[in-house]
Structures are given as structure tokens and as C-alpha cells.
Motif scaffolding. Structure first.
Motif, PDB file in Angstrom:
ATOM      1  N   ALA A 180       0.846  -1.191   0.000  1.00  0.00           N
ATOM      2  CA  ALA A 180       0.000   0.000   0.000  1.00  0.00           C
ATOM      3  C   ALA A 180       0.881   1.240   0.000  1.00  0.00           C
ATOM      4  O   ALA A 180       2.026   1.208   0.469  1.00  0.00           O
ATOM      5  CB  ALA A 180      -0.916  -0.001   1.220  1.00  0.00           C
ATOM      6  N   MET A 181       0.351   2.334  -0.530  1.00  0.00           N
ATOM      7  CA  MET A 181       1.092   3.585  -0.525  1.00  0.00           C
ATOM      8  C   MET A 181       1.193   4.111   0.905  1.00  0.00           C
ATOM      9  O   MET A 181       0.227   4.074   1.672  1.00  0.00           O
ATOM     10  CB  MET A 181       0.395   4.618  -1.405  1.00  0.00           C
ATOM     11  CG  MET A 181       0.306   4.217  -2.878  1.00  0.00           C
ATOM     12  SD  MET A 181       1.924   4.021  -3.667  1.00  0.00           S
ATOM     13  CE  MET A 181       2.480   5.727  -3.675  1.00  0.00           C
ATOM     14  N   ALA A 182       2.374   4.591   1.272  1.00  0.00           N
ATOM     15  CA  ALA A 182       2.575   5.162   2.601  1.00  0.00           C
ATOM     16  C   ALA A 182       1.908   6.533   2.688  1.00  0.00           C
ATOM     17  O   ALA A 182       1.722   7.222   1.676  1.00  0.00           O
ATOM     18  CB  ALA A 182       4.065   5.277   2.896  1.00  0.00           C
ATOM     19  N   ASP A 183       1.557   6.922   3.898  1.00  0.00           N
ATOM     20  CA  ASP A 183       0.891   8.209   4.095  1.00  0.00           C
ATOM     21  C   ASP A 183       1.819   9.384   3.804  1.00  0.00           C
ATOM     22  O   ASP A 183       1.375  10.443   3.348  1.00  0.00           O
ATOM     23  CB  ASP A 183       0.369   8.315   5.536  1.00  0.00           C
ATOM     24  CG  ASP A 183      -0.748   7.326   5.819  1.00  0.00           C
ATOM     25  OD1 ASP A 183      -1.435   6.933   4.855  1.00  0.00           O
ATOM     26  OD2 ASP A 183      -0.918   6.941   6.992  1.00  0.00           O
ATOM     27  N   GLU A 184       3.123   9.191   4.071  1.00  0.00           N
ATOM     28  CA  GLU A 184       4.088  10.264   3.863  1.00  0.00           C
ATOM     29  C   GLU A 184       5.297   9.720   3.109  1.00  0.00           C
ATOM     30  O   GLU A 184       5.591   8.521   3.176  1.00  0.00           O
ATOM     31  CB  GLU A 184       4.542  10.845   5.208  1.00  0.00           C
ATOM     32  CG  GLU A 184       3.425  11.499   6.008  1.00  0.00           C
ATOM     33  CD  GLU A 184       3.941  12.044   7.326  1.00  0.00           C
ATOM     34  OE1 GLU A 184       5.134  11.829   7.632  1.00  0.00           O
ATOM     35  OE2 GLU A 184       3.152  12.687   8.043  1.00  0.00           O
ATOM     36  N   PRO A 185       6.026  10.585   2.394  1.00  0.00           N
ATOM     37  CA  PRO A 185       7.243  10.130   1.709  1.00  0.00           C
ATOM     38  C   PRO A 185       8.253   9.565   2.703  1.00  0.00           C
ATOM     39  O   PRO A 185       8.423  10.094   3.803  1.00  0.00           O
ATOM     40  CB  PRO A 185       7.772  11.407   1.044  1.00  0.00           C
ATOM     41  CG  PRO A 185       6.583  12.299   0.921  1.00  0.00           C
ATOM     42  CD  PRO A 185       5.729  12.006   2.119  1.00  0.00           C
TER      43      PRO A 185
END
Length: 425
Positions: free
Chosen positions: A149-154
Motif C-alpha cells: 500500500a502507498m505510505a501516508d508520507e514520503p
């Protein structure tokens, strides 16, 4: 149904013994449990360790704490590189994605057995990833039970994002790399591949940092001698101890309007440094010739395979009519290591001072082929030379296939002092 294949997949993903995974799977299949349901039951069993139906909370770790003894880990990472390659897996062709991931503690390689859709630069949370050993280091294994899943922050990382690389920085095991190069040499060949006769390209690529050999397994028209191009998604293997660039069907090749400057020099190293590197495609050394070995001077080669023959016998083709040739096998020493230098026909003719015809006449006049080798020994032994070529290392020792050979023009005393200083360090 290939139970072994499914057990192998489960074992790789879960980090358990294949036989154990197979026994668990077979115990369910014998009661007509559907395959996917049986596999999920095995995953649940090994995810929480007590056989219950609830999923265990995956272990979350920074990359520098991941070891091959762990399994079912969760990591929050930045995708550094993504490469695509087709491999043979248990007799079937399998397309995999591979490359490196990074966080603020380090980097790790990965193999994804399906396309999760991520690209270089993406920040991800990867859950339930397996860990295996690859080339002596831990590697993340992303399989059917892995979540991405894409992380919330870089995700912060000190590592370079993207695969753009200079040739000097490439190492065996690198995947998903992009290079901009000049094509110095090309050879078109037909080999006996796993799917029958296969046409390939091989040769030498160069940029302003290094020269390396390459193989294009799916010949691209844009790779032309003398041309400059950008090649995206290459992977690096070891060939004779040095990095070798592999271009595949998944690589993209784009001609460049501006030429890439190619280096015309090689790194100058001591023999000790060169040998410690494990092998180099292009290196220069300065060393003394200690010995010209047997098998030098006037020799005969098999007309079929080019191997040196003795008494008209080739180890591969039996009795043959040999073809005359000249070569030198010299032992070089610079005080740090020794290496066998293999010097081919043209350079040997220059050192000997004449060609094959004259060498045959000299051997006939002396009634001894060794007369040619003796003349070469008298010319070389004890003197210092600057030698450039390709260094390979195997179980028999280090060999330098020579491309350039000339008397050293540096001060022997200064070079000896430098060598001693390096040894003392």
C-alpha cells in the motif's frame, strides 16, 4: 496438480521448510479442500504460530534490522529501482520484478513474484513479506500473501532514487539500472538457448567512467556500433570476475542525439588491488616480468575450437591439423601480487620482432620450437612493463588477457617506494 510448486511458493513466502509446507497442504487436499482455501489455511497457520484462524500482527522493522532469520515482516520503504526479468522457475517461465528498497537506515534488495504496480520513487508500506538469503545478504520476497500500500508520507532515504548509473558504479546483482553509453564493439551471434537457436548481440559499452561487456538477449536495432543510446532496465551479472551488462526484452533503448564521451583510459591499480576486486574488465598495471612460462612462443591451435594442442591432439576434437600461432604466457609481479598475463598474436609479434613465418624458420633452424620462447624470455624477463587488459580470477589463479603492453616509463625506485607504503598501511 503440482503440489510441489505450490509448496515451494508457500515455503518461500512464509519462510518455512518446503517439506513442512507440502505436508500441511497435502493433509488438507486429501479431504477435498479447494486448493486456494488450503493454501490460505497454511498461511494462517504459519502466520500466527499457534494454528488459530486469526492473522498475526506482522513484525515492523527498519531495514538495517532485517536478517534472514526473520519472516512475515512489515517495512515502510522508498522504491529505489524496479527491474523486470523473465526467469525459469520449476520448469515454467515466470516474470518477476526486482530491485532495491530504502529507508533512513539502509537499503535491501527485493523480488516481487507478481506485479504490484509500484514504481521507482513510490513510498510504500509492505506487509507480510518473506525474507530469504540472496548472494549472502537478506532479501525481501514479495509473494501472493504480501500486501503493498502507498505510505501516508514520503519515506526518507539517503540512497539514490532511480536506476541511473555510471558504468563504474555497476556491480553484479544490480537490477533495474539505466545507463547512457557509447557502443564501442558489437558481435552478432547465434547460440543454443533454452528455446533453441537464439540470436544475441554482445560487445562493449563505454561512458566517461568505464568500459564493460554487454549481452543483448533480445537484439535491439538502436544498439549500433559507434552510436550513443540510453538503455533502461538492465541487470548486471558477473562474467569472468567482472560486471557484465545484460539487456533483455523488457529493456528500452533510445538513441541519443548527442554522443556519450567514452573513456580511453583504464584505472591503474596495483596487482593486489586488482585481484582483491574480484576481477576487472579493463585495468592497467605496472609490473615486472618474472618468467615466461612453458606454452609460450610458437604454438599450434585446433582449427575447430582455437584451443592450444599438443602432438596434433585436441582435447575436444581429437586428431587435428594444427594451425600455427604465437603467444606469450608471462608471470607479472609488482610486489603486491602475481598474475599470469596472456599476450595474443599481434602483441607477441611486436615483442618477438617478427611474425609466425619467421618464427617457424627460427624454430626449424634451431631444430627446437623453444628457440622462439627463449628469444622472448631474453627480451622480457626482468624488465618493467605497463600492461592493460581484462583481469579474470578462477580456481586456478588470476589471468590478465592483455590488450596493451609497453615498457614502463616511470621511476622504478619511486614505484617500489609507493608499493612498500601501500603494504605498510
Amino acid at each position: 496438480m503440482d503440489v510441489d510448486k505450490h509448496a515451494e511458493e508457500l515455503a518461500s513466502t512464509l519462510g518455512v521448510d518446503k517439506q513442512e509446507a507440502k505436508e500441511d497442504l497435502e493433509s488438507l487436499l486429501q479431504y477435498s479442500v479447494p486448493l486456494e482455501e488450503a493454501k490460505q489455511s497454511v498461511r494462517r497457520k504459519h502466520s500466527d504460530g499457534d494454528g488459530s484462524e486469526t492473522d498475526a500482527q506482522p513484525e515492523s522493522l527498519p531495514l538495517d534490522e532485517i536478517t534472514t532469520g526473520l519472516n512475515n515482516v512489515t517495512v515502510t520503504v522508498r522504491v529505489l529501482t524496479v527491474g523486470t526479468r523473465r526467469i525459469q522457475y520449476q520448469g515454467d517461465e515466470q516474470t518477476i520484478r526486482e530491485g532495491r528498497l530504502g529507508d533512513d537506515t539502509g537499503t535491501i534488495s527485493y523480488t516481487a513474484w507478481q506485479d504490484f504496480g509500484f514504481e521507482a520513487g513510490d513510498s510504500l508500506v509492505v506487509g507480510n513479506a518473506g525474507v530469504r538469503e540472496w548472494e549472502g545478504e537478506p532479501e525481501l520476497n514479495l509473494g501472493a500473501s504480501t500486501s503493498v500500500a502507498m505510505a501516508d508520507e514520503p519515506v526518507d532515504t539517503d540512497a539514490t532514487v532511480g536506476g541511473d548509473s555510471d558504468l563504474i558504479d555497476l556491480s553484479p546483482g544490480d537490477r533495474g539500472r539505466n545507463i547512457e553509453v557509447t557502443v564501442e564493439e558489437i558481435e552478432r551471434r547465434t547460440i543454443d538457448g533454452r528455446n533453441g537457436e537464439t540470436k544475441i548481440l554482445s560487445g562493449v559499452l563505454a561512458d566517461d567512467t568505464a568500459r564493460l561487456p554487454f549481452t543483448d538477449w533480445d537484439p535491439h536495432d538502436a544498439i549500433e556500433t559507434g552510436g550513443s543510446c540510453r538503455i533502461e532496465d538492465v541487470y548486471i551479472r558477473e562474467y569472468r570476475g567482472s560486471p557484465s551488462i545484460n539487456v533483455s526484452e523488457f529493456s528500452t533503448v533510445t538513441p541519443l542525439s548527442e554522443s556519450i564521451e567514452a573513456t580511453d583510459s583504464a584505472p591503474t591499480l596495483s596487482l593486489g588491488e586488482a585481484i582483491d576486486s574480484g576481477g576487472l574488465f579493463d585495468v592497467e598495471v605496472v609490473a615486472n616480468v618474472l618468467e615466461v612460462r612453458d606454452g609460450s612462443g610458437l604454438i599450434e591451435r585446433c582449427p575447430e575450437c582455437g584451443r592450444v594442442i599438443q602432438n596434433d591432439q585436441c582435447r575436444s576434437h581429437g586428431a587435428v591439423d594444427g594451425e600455427d600461432d604465437l603467444r606469450i604466457k608471462a608471470i607479472l609481479d609488482d610486489g603486491t601480487e602475481t598474475v599470469t598475463a596472456i599476450i595474443g598474436t599481434e602483441l607477441t609479434e611486436g615483442i618477438y620482432g617478427d611474425g609466425i613465418k619467421a618464427a617457424k624458420e627460427a624454430a626449424r633452424d634451431a631444430m627446437d620450437k623453444e628457440a622462439v620462447a627463449d628469444a622472448i624470455r631474453e627480451e622480457l624477463v626482468g624488465d618493467s612493463y605497463r600492461v592493460r587488459g581484462s583481469l579474470s580470477i578462477d580456481e586456478y589463479g588470476a589471468n590478465l588477457t592483455v590488450e596493451a603492453f609497453e615498457p614502463a616509463d616511470d621511476d622504478p625506485a619511486a614505484r617500489a617506494t609507493a608499493v612498500l607504503a601501500g603494504v605498510r598501511q
